[in-house]
Motif scaffolding. Structure first.
Motif, PDB file in Angstrom:
ATOM      1  N   TYR A 184      33.490  42.425  39.255  1.00  0.00           N
ATOM      2  CA  TYR A 184      34.460  42.710  40.307  1.00  0.00           C
ATOM      3  C   TYR A 184      35.880  42.350  39.867  1.00  0.00           C
ATOM      4  O   TYR A 184      36.828  43.066  40.206  1.00  0.00           O
ATOM      5  N   VAL A 185      36.014  41.267  39.123  1.00  0.00           N
ATOM      6  CA  VAL A 185      37.338  40.865  38.633  1.00  0.00           C
ATOM      7  C   VAL A 185      37.882  41.928  37.685  1.00  0.00           C
ATOM      8  O   VAL A 185      39.040  42.340  37.783  1.00  0.00           O
ATOM      9  N   TYR A 186      37.034  42.419  36.771  1.00  0.00           N
ATOM     10  CA  TYR A 186      37.502  43.429  35.821  1.00  0.00           C
ATOM     11  C   TYR A 186      37.860  44.736  36.527  1.00  0.00           C
ATOM     12  O   TYR A 186      38.890  45.346  36.227  1.00  0.00           O
ATOM     13  N   VAL A 187      37.021  45.159  37.461  1.00  0.00           N
ATOM     14  CA  VAL A 187      37.298  46.411  38.183  1.00  0.00           C
ATOM     15  C   VAL A 187      38.590  46.276  38.997  1.00  0.00           C
ATOM     16  O   VAL A 187      39.418  47.193  39.022  1.00  0.00           O
ATOM     17  N   GLY A 188      38.768  45.133  39.643  1.00  0.00           N
ATOM     18  CA  GLY A 188      40.001  44.907  40.406  1.00  0.00           C
ATOM     19  C   GLY A 188      41.227  44.885  39.518  1.00  0.00           C
ATOM     20  O   GLY A 188      42.266  45.457  39.862  1.00  0.00           O
ATOM     21  N   LEU A 189      41.104  44.238  38.371  1.00  0.00           N
ATOM     22  CA  LEU A 189      42.221  44.193  37.421  1.00  0.00           C
ATOM     23  C   LEU A 189      42.525  45.588  36.881  1.00  0.00           C
ATOM     24  O   LEU A 189      43.690  45.984  36.781  1.00  0.00           O
ATOM     25  N   SER A 190      41.495  46.339  36.584  1.00  0.00           N
ATOM     26  CA  SER A 190      41.681  47.697  36.078  1.00  0.00           C
ATOM     27  C   SER A 190      42.345  48.589  37.125  1.00  0.00           C
ATOM     28  O   SER A 190      43.254  49.371  36.807  1.00  0.00           O
ATOM     29  N   PHE A 191      41.907  48.473  38.368  1.00  0.00           N
ATOM     30  CA  PHE A 191      42.510  49.246  39.453  1.00  0.00           C
ATOM     31  C   PHE A 191      43.983  48.868  39.621  1.00  0.00           C
ATOM     32  O   PHE A 191      44.841  49.742  39.809  1.00  0.00           O
ATOM     33  N   THR A 192      44.281  47.586  39.538  1.00  0.00           N
ATOM     34  CA  THR A 192      45.663  47.124  39.688  1.00  0.00           C
ATOM     35  C   THR A 192      46.550  47.650  38.569  1.00  0.00           C
ATOM     36  O   THR A 192      47.673  48.111  38.815  1.00  0.00           O
ATOM     37  N   VAL A 193      46.064  47.586  37.338  1.00  0.00           N
ATOM     38  CA  VAL A 193      46.849  48.068  36.196  1.00  0.00           C
ATOM     39  C   VAL A 193      47.082  49.573  36.303  1.00  0.00           C
ATOM     40  O   VAL A 193      48.202  50.056  36.076  1.00  0.00           O
TER      41      VAL A 193
END
Length: 127
Positions: free
Chosen positions: A32-41
């Motif tokens: 979830y952290v990676y997906v959230g970070l990817s979405f933010t970037v």
């Protein structure tokens, strides 16, 4: 019988054993952290491109009136390509996003555990 190699002795940043250990310890939180970070970037790149970031200059393209544009140039500069370009830029940042996600996952996991523990204590229990 040969002794097993110490995973830390390899000296590489990417280690399958450590990755599996982290997945067992943090579960879905890391994903979830990676997906959230990817979405933010991706969102940040999209906003930057929508704010008229000079894509030709970013990609190193020069205006030449005699040169016919290639299909790639027309696709990247054409209408509706901002999201595609933002996704390409986000994919180029994967070597940066993975270590950041690995680094902040323990903190997010700890925060999540504290939030749900406090939430469970505050919720009324039915008899």
């Amino acid at each position: 019988m040969a002794e097993p190699e110490d995973p830390k002795s390899k000296g590489s940043l990417f280690n399958i054993a450590r990755l599996k250990e982290g997945l067992k310890k943090y579960g879905k939180t890391g994903l979830y952290v990676y997906v959230g970070l990817s979405f933010t970037v991706t969102t940040c790149f999209y906003i930057a491109i929508e704010q008229h970031l000079d894509v030709k200059k970013l990609l190193g393209m020069r205006d030449d009136p005699h040169k016919q544009t290639s299909w790639m140039e027309s696709m990247l500069i054409g209408k509706g390509s901002n999201l595609a370009l933002a996704m390409i830029c986000s994919k180029a940042c994967v070597p940066i996003k993975i270590p950041i996600a690995v680094g902040i996952t323990p903190y997010v996991h700890r925060w999540k555990e504290q939030m749900f523990r406090g939430w469970a204590l505050k919720s009324p229990r039915s008899p």
